[in-house]
Write a protein that holds these residues in place. Structure first.
Motif, short mmCIF file in Angstrom:
data_model
loop_
_atom_site.label_atom_id
_atom_site.label_comp_id
_atom_site.label_asym_id
_atom_site.label_seq_id
_atom_site.Cartn_x
_atom_site.Cartn_y
_atom_site.Cartn_z
N PHE A 105 1.03 -0.98 0.17
CA PHE A 105 0.09 0.02 -0.01
C PHE A 105 1.00 1.25 -0.06
O PHE A 105 0.70 2.34 -0.67
N VAL A 160 -3.29 1.68 -8.01
CA VAL A 160 -4.31 1.85 -7.31
C VAL A 160 -5.25 0.86 -7.07
O VAL A 160 -5.71 0.67 -5.56
N LEU A 211 -5.79 -0.82 -3.28
CA LEU A 211 -7.18 -0.66 -2.76
C LEU A 211 -7.44 -2.27 -2.44
O LEU A 211 -8.13 -2.73 -1.03
N ILE A 233 -6.57 -3.38 1.25
CA ILE A 233 -7.15 -3.11 2.42
C ILE A 233 -8.05 -4.09 3.10
O ILE A 233 -7.96 -4.11 4.19
#
Length: 850
Positions: free
Chosen positions: A592, A663, A667, A670
């Motif tokens: 991340f 991206v 994501l 998470i």
């Protein structure tokens, strides 16, 4: 890893000591300072323990020593401090110490009592001497007929009450009051004494009101202050004489004098008797002076002799008290001949501790050797990080956030470099850094002498304790100051500017907005070290250039710092064999951070490399995209706005695809951080309930975390945490990390903000203060320059070095505590507090009670 990067491995040991050898063995362990004892009698009252009487005897000896210390300091006698630490006395030596202290205290108290009695007698004789002198003046004035109320002599006080009542008295002659019909020459009674000068006005008013104006008072000040024998203070007093008529007034006057604590003295009426008494008083005063001098000399000799040994006595008594206080933590076996203790010890020092126990046994003459057995335990051991005078201050910064959990990665070694460096990014100035470095170097060079001057000034103690931090911050600030080419807001032109001016001087001076062209006026090669000095004389675009440069390096340093913090968590997970956290926390966290923020850093370097003012389109300065806009478009999946035909939209081929992929991967990390670990723990618990495995809980259930670590110290035998709490904690941790990655990256912009503010403040001080003095000419200009320079130096040190330095220090501390350590450091341990004579003596007797 060594103990520099992790805390020492600790072992819980059981110690068996023979009662006769226990005192000597504990004394040796106190000198060693490597053993932390546990209280095996937590439910026993402090007054019911075995060695409580010995502790009380030590308290009494400390009280006597404090009394001696107070008397020595009162006389200003220096106490000898050799810096040596005497060994703890044997128990049989306590009797000799008690006898010595008792003798000294009794002798000193007797001398003080005698001196106080002599001083009180001397005060009375001195007051009587002044009374005889002043009253003689009063009576001489009476005989000469000079006695009038207008000469500070009142028959009574003419106060507001007297005026209201209409009371009035005419002038009278001293020694004669209202004449009686029976005796025309009736001589009234009088009393004489002394009173504190501040009580005299109230004393006069009370005489007036109580005696209804039927008294006659005269007073005179004693010029020299008198010494109060009780406390040694200087007091100011006045002599008074009161005339009255009748026994009733006499009783009333004496009661008033007693109420105001005035001292009355006999004063003969006949002049010859007064002269004879004065001579006798002077003779007695001379004798008293002789006796007082001899008494003070004897007292001084006693205190000087005590001052030579007082420090050593304090050390001995505190060591004895610490030993017996520690022995109270032990248990007695059933035979009452053996003491049993439990203690935490560093694993590497067990042999050293055994040698110390052997020495203690030999000193005591015991034939039974002590036994030190290592115990198995599931308790969390204390955290012990070995430090020296250099690393101690950096370790204190880390421990102020929280003591590391047992065997957790210690940030202190890395903080030695990162802390002064990040401070220097904000404080970069060659001159200011040199001032700070010289101050730190002075404290380092004089550290032995300064350490010996023990002071209670907390601010100085903080500065002195952090002398190595201050020195490194100054040195690093000098380095960044050379990178910024900034010294007291000016630049050094060491290598010569690589910009050449194609205009003449008059053109440059008359055109404020004239700019140099990189294509024509730049040589093409950068300045060899740091920033080109020509930027110091740049106009409006100077701050724009510095802003862009410092803002970008702040983000670069911040992202690298945070990535390093996440990598540190990998060392923790691998050491504690925490496979679940390693796979489902460390890897998603690192991805991340790298896919979003480290990619932004790479864009900065790509922009610096590919785009330049001297390049042709599409890689010219005009075609360079904004990194901030590019990053926002990347996160929002926006397509960049169309650029001019000669400029490209992206900085490299395939940039849009790479950004979308990054991206999406970020994501996707998470939910892995949010759900993977709790679900695996829940699955492992279900499997454990169906098919229990001998040994304890699985690695997945506990996250693989062993509180004692894999190298000795046991595993977790605590109650299992509820699954709901595990999900909540994991949710908080994930949300904190994701949002924190954004806020922490922005937080590093404080490096840019404070660096810019520091440079601007330095420039303001130079422009508005020092430049005024530099513009003056002649000898008068030299005087003005000296004054202006002193004012500028005070502001520079006070504001730019102290205040700005403190501000940069606090911001650097926050970056380490919040942005860096939050990535890997839990700080949930407790410190190793060994039984050490050095710590007890340094902290005083309060350390014994802790």
């Amino acid at each position: 890893m060594g103990s520099l990067f992790r805390s020492e491995e600790m072992a819980l040991c059981q110690l068996f000591l023979q009662s006769e050898a226990a005192y000597a063995c504990v004394s040796e362990l106190g000198e060693l300072g490597l053993v932390q004892f546990r209280d095996l009698n937590p439910d026993v009252n402090a007054f019911q323990r075995k060695f409580v009487n010995e502790v009380r005897r030590c308290d009494e000896m400390e009280r006597k020593l404090r009394y001696l210390e107070k008397e020595i300091k009162k006389d200003g006698i220096p106490m000898l401090d050799t810096g040596e630490s005497p060994e703890a006395p044997q128990p049989r030596e306590m009797i000799d110490l008690e006898a010595t202290f008792e003798k000294l205290e009794n002798e000193l108290r007797e001398v003080n009592q005698n001196a106080e009695a002599l001083k009180r007698n001397f005060l009375e004789l001195t007051e009587l001497k002044h009374i005889l002198r002043k009253t003689q003046v009063f009576f001489d004035e009476q005989e000469g007929g000079v006695n009038q109320t207008t000469e500070s002599m009142t028959r009574a006080l003419i106060t507001d009450e007297a005026r209201t009542a209409g009371a009035s008295m005419g002038p009278v002659q001293l020694g004669y009051m209202e004449k009686s019909n029976e005796r025309e020459d009736y001589l009234p009674c009088f009393v004489a004494g002394v009173i504190l000068r501040e009580r005299l006005p109230a004393f006069e008013r009370m005489l007036w009101r109580a005696c209804r104006g039927n008294v006659f008072l005269r007073q005179a000040m004693i010029e020299t202050p008198l010494e109060d024998p009780t406390n040694g203070d200087q007091v100011h007093k006045s002599v008074f004489i009161i005339f009255f008529q009748g026994d009733q007034l006499k009783t009333r006057v004496k009661k008033i004098c007693e109420g105001f604590r005035a001292t009355l003295y006999p004063c003969p009426e006949a002049p010859a008797d007064r002269r004879e008494m004065a001579m006798g008083v002077m003779t007695r005063i001379e004798d008293l002076n002789t006796v007082l001098g001899q008494t003070q000399d004897h007292r001084h000799r006693v205190l000087v002799a005590a001052a030579k040994n007082l420090k050593n006595w304090f050390v001995k008594v505190r060591k004895i008290k610490a030993i017996y206080h520690t022995l109270n933590l032990f248990n007695l076996d059933v035979t009452q001949k053996c003491l049993i203790a439990e203690c935490w010890v560093p694993l590497l020092d067990i042999e050293t501790i055994q040698l110390a126990l052997r020495r203690g046994t030999e000193r005591s003459g015991s034939s039974v050797p002590p036994i030190l057995n290592r115990m198995q335990t599931f308790e969390n051991p204390p955290t012990y990080n070995r430090t020296n005078k250099f690393t101690k201050a950096f370790q204190a910064l880390i421990d102020a956030y929280g003591v590391a959990s047992y065997r957790e990665m210690n940030p202190a070694p890395y903080t030695i470099i990162t802390f002064p460096f990040l401070f220097a990014v904000m404080f970069g100035d060659l001159g200011h850094g040199a001032i700070m470095a010289l101050f730190g170097l002075w404290m380092i060079r004089k550290e032995k002498g300064l350490a010996a001057q023990k002071t209670d000034n907390e601010i100085w103690n903080i500065f002195f304790g952090g002398r190595y931090i201050i020195f490194l911050m100054g040195v690093f600030s000098m380095y960044t100051g050379m990178i910024y080419n900034d010294i007291f807001s000016k630049s050094l032109n060491i290598f010569g500017s690589h910009w050449q001016m194609s205009y003449n001087k008059s053109t440059v001076m008359e055109n404020k907005y004239l700019q140099l062209s990189p294509k024509e006026d730049y040589e093409g090669s950068p300045y060899p070290f740091g920033m080109d000095p020509i930027w110091q004389v740049a106009g409006s675009n100077k701050i724009i250039f510095h802003n862009a440069y410092k803002m970008k390096i702040s983000i670069i340093f911040g992202v690298i710092h945070m990535v390093f913090g996440v990598v540190m968590s990998w060392h923790n997970h691998t050491y504690f064999r925490n496979r679940i956290s390693l796979i489902y926390e460390f890897i998603p966290q690192l991805m991340f951070l790298l896919l979003l923020f480290f990619y932004m850093v790479l864009l900065m370097f790509i922009k610096w490399i590919k785009f330049a003012a001297t390049n042709e389109k599409p890689y010219s300065e005009a075609c360079a995209p904004s990194i901030l806009i590019t990053f926002i478009d990347m996160v929002l999946f926006n397509t960049p706005k169309a650029a001019p035909a000669e400029c490209g939209v992206y900085m490299f081929w395939g940039q849009h695809f790479v950004q979308v992929l990054f991206v999406l991967l970020a994501l996707g990390c998470i939910p892995i951080m949010l759900f993977a670990k709790p679900m695996l723990i829940m699955q492992a618990r279900k499997l454990a309930n169906v098919q229990p495995i001998a040994g304890a809980s699985s690695d997945a259930e506990t996250g693989g975390v062993s509180n004692g670590g894999p190298h000795g110290g046991g595993g977790p035998h605590e109650e299992e945490e509820e699954m709901s709490e595990i999900f909540i904690h994991q949710s908080i941790h994930t949300i904190e990390y994701v949002l924190g990655s954004v806020s922490h990256t922005a937080s590093y912009l404080r490096l840019w903000a404070l660096s810019l503010a520091h440079a601007q403040l330095a420039e303001v001080l130079w422009t508005m203060v020092l430049s005024i003095g530099l513009k003056q000419e002649g000898w008068f200009g030299g005087v003005i320059l000296t004054c202006v320079f002193g004012f500028w130096a005070i502001l520079t040190v006070g504001i730019l070095v102290l205040m700005e330095g403190l501000s940069a220090f606090l911001h650097t501390l926050r970056l380490h505590w919040v942005e860096f350590q939050s990535k890997f450091y839990k700080g949930q341990g407790y410190a190793f507090q060994p039984f050490s004579f050095d710590a007890i003596i340094e902290n005083g007797s309060a350390a014994v009670e802790e």
